[in-house]
Design an enzyme around this catalytic site. Structure first.
Site, PDB file in Angstrom:
ATOM      1  N   GLY A 146      29.753  33.475  43.462  1.00 41.36           N
ATOM      2  CA  GLY A 146      30.723  32.633  42.778  1.00 41.36           C
ATOM      3  C   GLY A 146      31.499  31.811  43.790  1.00 41.36           C
ATOM      4  O   GLY A 146      31.589  32.181  44.959  1.00 41.36           O
ATOM      5  N   CYS A 164      34.279  38.145  49.286  1.00 40.45           N
ATOM      6  CA  CYS A 164      34.666  36.775  48.959  1.00 40.45           C
ATOM      7  C   CYS A 164      34.225  35.882  50.103  1.00 40.45           C
ATOM      8  O   CYS A 164      34.389  36.244  51.264  1.00 40.45           O
ATOM      9  CB  CYS A 164      36.183  36.715  48.794  1.00 40.45           C
ATOM     10  SG  CYS A 164      36.819  35.067  48.455  1.00 40.45           S
ATOM     11  N   HIS A 192      37.461  37.219  39.323  1.00 41.94           N
ATOM     12  CA  HIS A 192      37.733  36.958  40.742  1.00 41.94           C
ATOM     13  C   HIS A 192      37.899  35.451  40.993  1.00 41.94           C
ATOM     14  O   HIS A 192      38.830  35.020  41.679  1.00 41.94           O
ATOM     15  CB  HIS A 192      36.568  37.537  41.560  1.00 41.94           C
ATOM     16  CG  HIS A 192      36.588  37.256  43.029  1.00 41.94           C
ATOM     17  ND1 HIS A 192      36.607  38.257  43.981  1.00 41.94           N
ATOM     18  CD2 HIS A 192      36.557  36.078  43.721  1.00 41.94           C
ATOM     19  CE1 HIS A 192      36.599  37.700  45.194  1.00 41.94           C
ATOM     20  NE2 HIS A 192      36.574  36.378  45.062  1.00 41.94           N
ATOM     21  N   GLU A 193      36.984  34.662  40.404  1.00 38.92           N
ATOM     22  CA  GLU A 193      37.040  33.205  40.635  1.00 38.92           C
ATOM     23  C   GLU A 193      38.245  32.574  39.943  1.00 38.92           C
ATOM     24  O   GLU A 193      38.874  31.665  40.499  1.00 38.92           O
ATOM     25  CB  GLU A 193      35.743  32.529  40.175  1.00 38.92           C
ATOM     26  CG  GLU A 193      34.471  33.022  40.868  1.00 38.92           C
ATOM     27  CD  GLU A 193      34.534  33.058  42.374  1.00 38.92           C
ATOM     28  OE1 GLU A 193      35.302  32.286  42.974  1.00 38.92           O
ATOM     29  OE2 GLU A 193      33.836  33.903  42.968  1.00 38.92           O
TER      30      GLU A 193
HETATM   31 NI    NI Z   1      36.485  34.697  46.285  1.00 36.29          NI
END
Ligand code: NI
Length: 167
Positions: free
Chosen positions: A46, A91, A133-134
């Protein structure tokens, strides 16, 4: 298409609040295409626009094995959540760091596609984790923010050291 540079934690630009997308034009389409290319090349599951220093509310996601199920969410909002799950997250803006975060297990997202059309999407498991998360990135939040202050400090120091060494 072009690869975009990804900001690295603790860059303060990752803390900015992103603004809603209003123009569903060729410029937006180019940005979405470049973000997808950047995500696949990284590789990641992502990517949110603020990670490439564009403070607009859009994300791209692909949690498929085959890397052929790209999803685009513009102005995404969580409209329902249910259950909870703990998952190890990473991430692209926090390279080499992985930690467990607890999030909703099932979600319903309302968003627009690249042509400005509204849609709703339901997700669970890893896909739900990734979308949450995004969306956090759009609100200036990184998964590290869920960890204890001590862990956050360790991660900050480690990444600052890495950044100095790569200069
Ligand atoms: Ni991230």
């Amino acid at each position: 298409m072009a690869l975009l540079g990804i900001l690295t934690y603790p860059d303060p630009r990752l803390l900015e609040l992103s603004q809603a997308v209003e123009q569903f034009d060729a410029e937006l389409h180019r940005l979405l295409d470049d973000m997808a290319e950047t995500m696949y090349q990284a590789p990641g599951v992502g990517l949110a626009a603020p990670q490439v220093n564009v403070h607009r509310r859009l994300i791209v996601v692909d949690v498929s094995e085959q890397r052929d199920a790209l999803q685009e969410f513009i102005n995404p909002e969580l409209v329902a959540t249910d259950g909870s799950q703990e998952c190890e997250e990473g991430c692209l803006s926090v390279p080499g760091i992985y930690a467990n975060v607890t999030r909703a297990e099932h979600i319903r997202v309302r968003a627009r596609n690249r042509h400005g059309e509204a849609f709703e999407h339901e997700a669970s498991g890893l896909e739900a984790v990734c979308i949450q998360h995004e969306i956090d990135h759009l609100d200036g939040k990184v998964f590290v923010d869920y960890l204890s202050p001590l862990k956050q400090e360790r991660i900050r120091k480690k990444l600052q050291k890495q950044a100095r060494q790569s200069m």
